[in-house]
Design a protein around this motif. Sequence first.
Motif, short mmCIF file in Angstrom:
data_model
loop_
_atom_site.label_atom_id
_atom_site.label_comp_id
_atom_site.label_asym_id
_atom_site.label_seq_id
_atom_site.Cartn_x
_atom_site.Cartn_y
_atom_site.Cartn_z
N UNK A 61 82.09 95.77 117.83
CA UNK A 61 81.29 95.14 116.05
C UNK A 61 80.88 93.85 116.56
N UNK A 62 79.43 93.77 116.67
CA UNK A 62 79.19 92.46 116.75
C UNK A 62 78.46 91.44 115.40
N UNK A 63 79.27 90.71 115.24
CA UNK A 63 78.61 89.70 114.40
C UNK A 63 77.77 88.85 114.61
N UNK A 64 77.03 88.36 113.45
CA UNK A 64 75.62 87.81 113.56
C UNK A 64 75.35 86.67 112.35
N UNK A 65 75.64 85.74 112.56
CA UNK A 65 75.28 84.35 111.19
C UNK A 65 75.41 83.18 112.05
N UNK A 66 74.64 82.72 110.45
CA UNK A 66 74.20 81.36 110.60
C UNK A 66 75.12 80.09 110.14
N UNK A 67 75.60 78.93 110.33
CA UNK A 67 76.35 77.87 109.58
C UNK A 67 75.01 76.53 109.24
N UNK A 68 75.19 76.48 107.85
CA UNK A 68 74.19 75.86 108.08
C UNK A 68 74.84 74.27 107.08
N UNK A 69 76.08 73.98 107.91
CA UNK A 69 76.85 72.97 107.46
C UNK A 69 76.10 71.72 108.27
N UNK A 70 77.49 70.85 107.32
CA UNK A 70 77.64 69.99 108.55
C UNK A 70 78.61 69.79 109.46
N UNK A 71 79.48 70.30 108.84
CA UNK A 71 81.05 69.95 109.57
C UNK A 71 81.77 70.97 109.52
N UNK A 72 80.98 71.60 111.27
CA UNK A 72 81.67 72.82 111.09
C UNK A 72 82.97 73.52 111.82
#
Lengths: 133, 133
Positions: free
Chosen positions: A70-81
């Motif tokens: 399983x290959x997951x791709x995502x984007x994180x667009x916040x300021x405090x990961x």
Amino acid sequence: MSTQAAELPFPVLPKTDQGKRICQVIRVKPERLDEYKKVHAAVWPEVLGALRKAHVVDYSIHFFEPHNLLIAHMRYIGKDFDKDMAGIADNEATKRWWKLTDGMQESFVPGATGSESGPGWWTSAEEVFRMEG
Amino acid sequence: MSTQAAELPFPVLPKTDQGKRICQVIRVKPERLDEYKKVHAAVWPEVLGALRKAHVVDYSIHFFEPHNLLIAHMRYIGKDFDKDMAGIADNEATKRWWKLTDGMQESFVPGATGSESGPGWWTSAEEVFRMEG
């Protein structure tokens, strides 16, 4: 090399260069794949809500049959990961979701015990190329 | 399940639901990985130009070490996929690029001979989940 192609008119492109890109991989147990697909066709709204609240967007998972990955791709667009990830882990529905889906998977991370705690569950894949849209 | 989380205020999200998502996988020869990374740190402008002209955007490649895999993700935002892909294949710089990079890879596609022709080179991975941003 000439620069001919670079001078061609480009289409107007959507902005996609916001945020952090994440690619993660895990093995799915082949005998649980159908079940994995079934639950992912209707992911619990609370789980999606926790992801969105944590500024995770544009999230897809693909199945690669030759290695049962399983290959997951995502984007994180916040300021405090770290804070946002802790927020996901605090979500009760997400904890139940992880209990369900962890059982369908085998981690590549040595000593991994599950998504909720420990040294990690999915393995991060290193970015070696990016072309923004 | 309650719908509590779905009622939380969501952040304003960038629009990401345009186009076709593509995930493709191939094996990199471990002894060529450093070279692969090096050329991808400075992809020829003509190759990027051909991709953009063909309406490919938001393109990344990740390396997954446990199986020596290269994992490519991209979006296609054009109207005629076959025509646009043929346009990429007609680009002279891209043909030279493929000759260079094919040699660093091993295809999972039976009978594959290279990126330029034949039954395919990269293997498509099936989408099993998507959450738009």
